[in-house]
Design an enzyme around this catalytic site. Structure first.
Site, short mmCIF file in Angstrom:
data_model
loop_
_atom_site.label_atom_id
_atom_site.label_comp_id
_atom_site.label_asym_id
_atom_site.label_seq_id
_atom_site.Cartn_x
_atom_site.Cartn_y
_atom_site.Cartn_z
N GLY A 152 0.81 -1.21 0.00
CA GLY A 152 0.00 0.00 0.00
C GLY A 152 0.85 1.26 0.00
O GLY A 152 1.94 1.29 0.55
N ASP A 174 0.24 1.93 8.48
CA ASP A 174 -0.37 1.22 9.62
C ASP A 174 0.43 1.37 10.92
O ASP A 174 -0.11 1.15 12.00
CB ASP A 174 -0.52 -0.27 9.31
N LYS A 176 8.17 0.70 5.53
CA LYS A 176 7.05 1.50 5.05
C LYS A 176 5.73 0.94 5.53
O LYS A 176 5.57 -0.28 5.57
CB LYS A 176 7.07 1.48 3.52
N THR A 177 4.82 1.71 5.93
CA THR A 177 3.39 1.39 6.06
C THR A 177 2.73 2.45 6.92
O THR A 177 3.23 2.80 7.99
CB THR A 177 3.08 -0.01 6.64
N ASP A 222 5.07 -7.75 5.62
CA ASP A 222 5.06 -8.87 4.67
C ASP A 222 6.11 -8.69 3.58
O ASP A 222 6.81 -9.64 3.21
CB ASP A 222 3.67 -9.04 4.04
N ARG A 270 1.25 -5.80 -4.97
CA ARG A 270 1.26 -6.70 -3.82
C ARG A 270 1.68 -8.13 -4.17
O ARG A 270 1.43 -9.05 -3.41
CB ARG A 270 -0.12 -6.73 -3.16
P1 FBP Z 1 0.64 -1.98 3.61
O1 FBP Z 1 0.53 -2.89 4.78
O2 FBP Z 1 1.04 -2.64 2.37
O3 FBP Z 1 1.49 -0.78 3.92
O4 FBP Z 1 -0.80 -1.39 3.31
C1 FBP Z 1 -1.50 -0.70 4.27
C2 FBP Z 1 -2.94 -0.50 3.91
O5 FBP Z 1 -3.17 0.85 3.61
C3 FBP Z 1 -3.86 -0.97 5.03
O6 FBP Z 1 -4.05 0.04 5.99
C4 FBP Z 1 -5.09 -1.37 4.29
O7 FBP Z 1 -5.80 -2.37 4.97
C5 FBP Z 1 -4.57 -1.90 3.00
O8 FBP Z 1 -3.33 -1.26 2.77
C6 FBP Z 1 -5.46 -1.68 1.83
O9 FBP Z 1 -4.96 -2.37 0.73
P2 FBP Z 1 -5.17 -1.98 -0.78
O10 FBP Z 1 -4.33 -0.79 -1.07
O11 FBP Z 1 -4.69 -3.16 -1.53
O12 FBP Z 1 -6.62 -1.68 -0.97
#
Ligand code: FBP
Length: 551
Positions: A81, A205, A202-203, A176, A145
């Site tokens: 993400g 979250d 990175k994230t 991950d 991803r």
């Molecule tokens: P990462 O763990 O890859 O940094 O992604 C975070 C995130 O934004 C989460 O908060 C959310 O649940 C998810 O990605 C949403 O995924 P997508 O971008 O595939 O809709």
């Protein structure tokens, strides 16, 4: 290309660096500490990571580095993400590489890890990099991803690395993706591929952190963006005094974003998934708690309020957790059978004979629109996509139903009207705050220092982040140090352990000490928009979470 005034101004912003990284890069080296151990399952991990397990921590210090000026070729991947600041990691890496040797090259693999597998890349140059400095988004090379997991994918990655004669690959990703970085580093050594692998934390979250990785990048900007919006909603609610706002916030399993936003805005209620799990709170108990606050406020402040909900909440409500775990396993193990089912009715039927009776009962009790979301595709790492489950609606409906009962019983006399929101994508590509712009650029320059020091299987680490940037400490943390074994796709896999909200940690305690007051009173804080220019106390502050954790 036409650009906004802010974008133009941000191009000129010069990110702040830790003092050690301001030196000429051939004047810095890494100094190694003691060998490390993984956070758990040491024996299993040692066996899986024969070449990279137990490496020592690395600290960047002054010294003569003869390798820094060598011509090198590096590939970079944005994985998962979007998170504000990704472009600056790439800019820092690029500037580091070019400062070492102008003829060195940086290749950006396009579309995430699949770019490495399929050898799809662009060579980054001054023109491209300058267009993306201090901007949000991952659009410079795109993200994805795809997980590198099959033999073919590992082989293809190695072929790309050899074909491009890469000295290193930098993987910018979350837990991950960095698990993948660790596996790739090990695979390369095992198969005599000389390419080194470095990760960057990175994230949005905020769940990729530990003693040495104080925060993942993007968390700061995302939380500030959501907090601005929550503050605006609080003001609206307090002006009209007629709505309860249920706001779900991204963050996957961890509640760090919700908690940080709560500390920044003082919404009436902030649910913390980790507490729900610890107290084994059922949906009914959560509903009752919210209803208590609604009733109290209806007798005082008014029929309005704001509730923050972490997006992963459903996974922590005991009965839902069991249901999701059973669904994950069954949907993975009997994927062909499940995927052949035509519609929801057929799937429900199939679940009746494949789930335990208790879990099927939980599933059947959900409104159909929400039950369908529990069956949506898993992400490539086997996780349920919590951002696709409308937990905020589930709660609003549940509260509404309970209040209707209470009205009949005569225990509630107020009026309840709710609005649901989901803030996630709104914050992932914002212009990085000064904190994220500085932190990311430093992580990128530091990644180059790690490459020039010859290490592999390390995560770029910049810490002491509540101090001014000048005093930040740069180094590298072995990826295996953060790993343990977890159940994924129906079997045990090595993964970087997610850092969830700690209930005895300072940020949660700061909320817990005030929550009764904030629930009943209207103690809202309005943080306003991120400020990029102005006094440091307004523009350069890290998150409240970080400040409380480092107090
Ligand atoms: P990462 O763990 O890859 O940094 O992604 C975070 C995130 O934004 C989460 O908060 C959310 O649940 C998810 O990605 C949403 O995924 P997508 O971008 O595939 O809709």
């Amino acid at each position: 290309m036409s650009i906004s005034a802010l974008q133009k101004a941000r191009y000129e912003y010069k990110p702040k660096l830790p003092a050690v990284l301001k030196n000429k890069l051939d004047k810095v080296v890494v100094e190694f500490g003691k060998p490390t151990e993984s956070v758990a399952d040491q024996a299993e991990l040692k066996a899986l990571f024969k070449n990279t397990y137990g490496k020592p921590e690395a600290l960047v210090v002054k010294g003569k580095n003869e390798n820094a000026n060598k011509q090198i070729k590096v590939g970079v991947i944005l994985s998962g993400g979007q998170a504000p600041g990704g472009h600056n990691v790439i800019a820092g890496l690029y500037d580091g590489i070019k400062a070492g040797n102008k003829t060195s090259s940086l290749y950006g693999f396009t579309g995430g890890p699949s770019g490495l597998i399929e050898c799809k890349y662009v060579e980054l140059d001054d023109k491209i990099i300058d267009e993306y400095r201090n901007t949000g988004g991952f659009d410079i090379i795109g993200s994805g991803r795809t997980k590198i997991e099959t033999d073919e994918q590992y082989k293809a990655s190695a072929e790309t690395a050899k074909k491009l004669a890469l000295d290193a690959v930098v993987i910018i990703g979350g837990d991950d993706s960095n698990t993948n970085a660790a596996l790739l580093a090990e695979y390369f050594i095992e198969n005599n591929v000389s390419t080194r692998v470095i990760g960057c934390p990175k994230t949005i979250d905020g769940d990729l952190k530990n003693e040495f990785i104080e925060t993942s990048f993007g968390f700061d900007t995302a939380c500030k963006t959501y907090s601005e919006l929550i503050g605006n909603i609080e003001r609206d609610a307090n002006s009209s005094k007629k709505y309860w706002h249920f706001i779900k916030l991204m963050g996957r399993s961890a509640s760090h974003i919700a908690l940080e936003c709560e500390l920044q805005t003082r919404a009436n209620i902030c649910l913390i998934s980790e507490e729900v799990e610890a107290k084994k709170m059922t949906l009914r108990q959560i509903t009752d708690d919210i209803c208590k606050a609604v009733v109290k406020r209806s007798e005082g402040a008014g029929n309005f309020g704001v509730i923050l909900i972490p997006e992963g909440l459903v996974e922590f409500i005991p009965e839902m957790k069991v249901l999701i775990a059973e669904l994950n396993d069954k949907m993975a193990l009997k994927a062909d059978e499940f995927n052949a089912l035509k519609d929801f009715a057929a799937k429900k039927d199939w679940l009746k004979s494949n789930l335990s009776a208790v879990s099927f009962e939980t599933f059947a009790s959900l409104p159909e629109a929400i039950a369908v979301q529990f069956l949506a595709d898993r992400d490539p790492h086997g996780n349920v996509q919590v951002s696709r489950i409308d937990t905020e609606k589930l709660l609003a409906l549940s509260v509404e139903a309970r209040l209707a009962e209470m009205k009949k019983e005569g225990t509630y006399k107020g009026k309840f009207s709710s609005y649901c929101h989901f803030f996630g994508y709104e914050g992932r590509c914002a212009f990085p705050s000064n904190f994220d712009a500085d932190y990311c650029y430093s992580l990128g320059v530091n990644a180059f220092v790690l490459i020039a020091s010859g290490v592999t299987g390390y995560l770029s680490s910049v810490r002491n982040l509540t101090a001014p940037a000048d005093k930040w400490v740069a180094g590298g943390i072995p990826l295996t140090m953060m790993m343990n074994m977890e159940q994924r796709h129906g079997s045990k896999k090595p993964v970087i352990r997610k850092a969830l909200v700690e209930l005895d940690g300072a940020p949660f305690k700061a909320y817990a000490e005030n929550r009764e007051k904030w629930a009943v009173e209207t103690a809202y804080l309005y943080p306003g928009a991120i400020q990029y220019y102005g006094p440091s106390e307004v523009c350069d502050q890290p998150t409240k979470t970080l400040k409380l954790e480092q107090k």
